[in-house]
Scaffold this active site. Structure first.
Site, short mmCIF file in Angstrom:
data_model
loop_
_atom_site.label_atom_id
_atom_site.label_comp_id
_atom_site.label_asym_id
_atom_site.label_seq_id
_atom_site.Cartn_x
_atom_site.Cartn_y
_atom_site.Cartn_z
N HIS A 96 23.99 44.95 42.75
CA HIS A 96 23.87 43.70 41.99
C HIS A 96 22.49 43.60 41.33
CE1 HIS A 96 24.94 39.60 40.99
NE2 HIS A 96 23.71 39.27 41.32
N GLU A 136 28.11 37.42 34.47
CA GLU A 136 27.50 37.95 35.69
C GLU A 136 27.30 39.46 35.59
OE1 GLU A 136 29.12 36.35 39.35
OE2 GLU A 136 28.40 38.08 40.46
N LYS A 141 36.10 34.03 45.45
CA LYS A 141 35.26 33.90 44.25
C LYS A 141 35.09 35.29 43.63
CE LYS A 141 31.21 33.72 41.90
NZ LYS A 141 30.46 34.84 41.35
N ASP A 176 43.83 29.94 29.97
CA ASP A 176 43.20 28.76 30.55
C ASP A 176 42.69 29.10 31.97
OD1 ASP A 176 42.63 26.34 31.73
OD2 ASP A 176 44.38 25.31 30.94
C1 MEV Z 1 29.50 37.64 43.72
O1 MEV Z 1 29.72 37.09 42.45
C2 MEV Z 1 30.80 37.90 44.41
C3 MEV Z 1 30.70 38.39 45.85
O2 MEV Z 1 29.90 37.50 46.62
C4 MEV Z 1 32.11 38.47 46.38
C5 MEV Z 1 32.21 38.78 47.85
O3 MEV Z 1 31.27 38.43 48.60
O4 MEV Z 1 33.25 39.32 48.23
C6 MEV Z 1 30.02 39.72 45.90
#
Ligand code: MEV
Length: 447
Positions: A396, A87, A283, A299
């Site tokens: 991003h 990513e 995530k 792992d």
């Molecule tokens: C993207 O991989 C992860 C985010 O969506 C985490 C979040 O929203 O805190 C940017």
């Protein structure tokens, strides 16, 4: 239509035969596929052989970028974190958080506990559970004694079996009991050690109960269903924390310090009470954690499964991080179970994994737990910081721009010009295509 008959004895074929079979059946462009797959083989045949032997049916390698995020100050020591991830923005976000906290005392961490757990799941059809408990108390030491050949080395390293308990689970399922064992596995993740011990306990259980004549003949038997470690390790916990005065919290993100701190805590609170947000929030934490876990040959599936079970321990899925303001200080922390190893598995085999351990100073498992937790906290800090200020897409998409340009097959010269253009323009896919097309003097297709 190509032949769709199932293949027999595939694993016995040579690597070349497997490749030929696969390409002849499934590839649209056999020559290209052949040269792509063999192009990903390692130039050194010994290294390639190592990779071939990690799994069954290896036909090639699968590359992920291996990046590094420097300037992580953890308990006063500087680290450069190895990260394997696809990513675009993850390494940049980690590095940004590292630099931000470098000027504010860095990350403080501590391992809270390191116990691992495993079970022998079995059925016993006796009428009185108390009799099974009496039997267990009588023979408990035999589980330790009979596993001694397996535990000897681990004990010498300071680990071994910590305890074994009998658990009555008959309220959940008729006749269902467990031997629940806890282990210390030192610098190894310990899966093989734990599973071997558990299978040994299962044998001991089956033999000992047949000889326990206080029970009647029908009760002198158990049915072992399975013996397996649990990847849920809520007693293998590490804490990572950052803190600073509110006056120092928000250099350069355009809103006031107090407003920033309040908004940050509010964002974390939302992830603590709203599962839809919590999943995305966690995530983001796992973006950092998985990248270091993968780079260090651990792992990540076990780490993921455990983290999410832990996030649900209250009965609803919640944020793994917590933020608060205490006496004018902003305090941001992560508590997470992490079962990691720095010996065993591929940690001493995979050349890139060995290098990842080397740049971390060849840490033990407890130190690696702390480093990995920091990667998660840092990642979450950067994500939430962007979310509550500029929004996530600005950074991003800037990082994603090169992926878009590569997809468009832009030349290096075109890339340079387009990246330069987007230094002060908002990146979006359509805008990137427009700029690219105008540079080439062609009309962008609308979709
Ligand atoms: C993207 O991989 C992860 C985010 O969506 C985490 C979040 O929203 O805190 C940017």
């Amino acid at each position: 239509m190509k032949n769709t008959q199932p293949v027999k004895g595939f694993s016995k074929l040579s690597k070349h035969a497997k490749l030929e079979w696969l390409i002849s059946r499934y590839s649209q462009k056999p020559e290209l596929s052949q040269s792509m797959l063999s192009g990903y083989w390692h130039a050194d045949a010994e290294v390639q052989k190592l990779h071939d032997e990690f799994i069954e049916n290896t036909i090639s390698n699968y590359y992920l970028p291996f990046g590094v995020a420097p300037n992580f100050l953890i308990n006063g020591k500087l680290y450069a974190l190895p990260m394997a991830i696809e990513e675009s923005s993850v390494v940049a976000a980690a590095a940004k958080a590292a630099n931000f906290w470098l000027d504010r005392g860095g990350f403080q961490t501590r391992v809270i506990s390191t116990r691992k757990i495993g079970h022998v799941h079995f059925l016993w059809e006796g009428a009185d559970p108390q009799q099974l408990f009496s039997f267990f108390d009588r023979v408990k030491s035999k589980f330790f004694d009979q596993a001694e050949p397996l535990t000897r080395n681990m004990v010498l390293r300071g680990g071994g079996i910590a305890d074994i308990q009998l658990r009555d689970k008959t309220e959940l399922e008729p006749g269902y009991y467990q031997l629940e064992a806890t282990f210390e596995t030192c610098d190894s993740m310990g899966a093989n050690f734990i599973n071997s011990c558990l299978e040994n306990f299962a044998k001991t259980l089956q033999t000992e109960i047949t000889e326990y004549d206080t029970l009647n003949a029908a009760e002198r038997t158990v049915q072992v269903v399975m013996s397996i470690l649990s990847n849920y390790t809520p007693e293998c916990i590490v804490r990572a924390e950052v803190s600073c005065s509110i006056d120092e919290i928000n250099e350069g993100s355009g809103i006031g310090n107090r407003e920033f701190a309040d908004k940050f805590c509010r964002a974390i609170r939302i992830a603590e009470i709203e599962p839809y947000r919590a999943v995305t929030h966690n995530k983001g934490i796992m973006n950092g954690i998985d990248a270091v876990v993968l780079a260090t040959g651990n792992d990540f599936r076990a780490v993921e499964a455990c983290a999410h079970a832990f996030a649900s321990r209250s009965g609803s899925y919640r944020s793994l991080t917590h933020a608060e303001i205490v006496n004018n200080r902003f305090v941001f922390s992560l508590n997470i179970p992490l079962s990691l190893g720095t010996v065993g598995g591929i940690t001493n085999l995979h050349p890139m994994v060995k290098f990842a351990h080397e740049i971390l100073g060849n840490p033990g498992a407890a130190e690696l737990m702390q480093i990995v937790a920091v990667a998660g906290l840092a990642q979450n800090f950067s994500a939430v910081r962007s979310l509550i200020t500029s929004g996530i897409q600005k950074g991003h998409m800037k990082m994603h721009l090169l992926n878009i340009l590569n997809q468009l097959e832009a030349t290096d010269e075109e890339k340079e010009k387009i990246v330069d253009y987007f230094k002060d323009h908002v990146v979006s896919y359509s805008e990137a295509v427009r700029v690219f097309c105008s540079l080439r003097g062609v009309t962008a297709q609308s979709n």
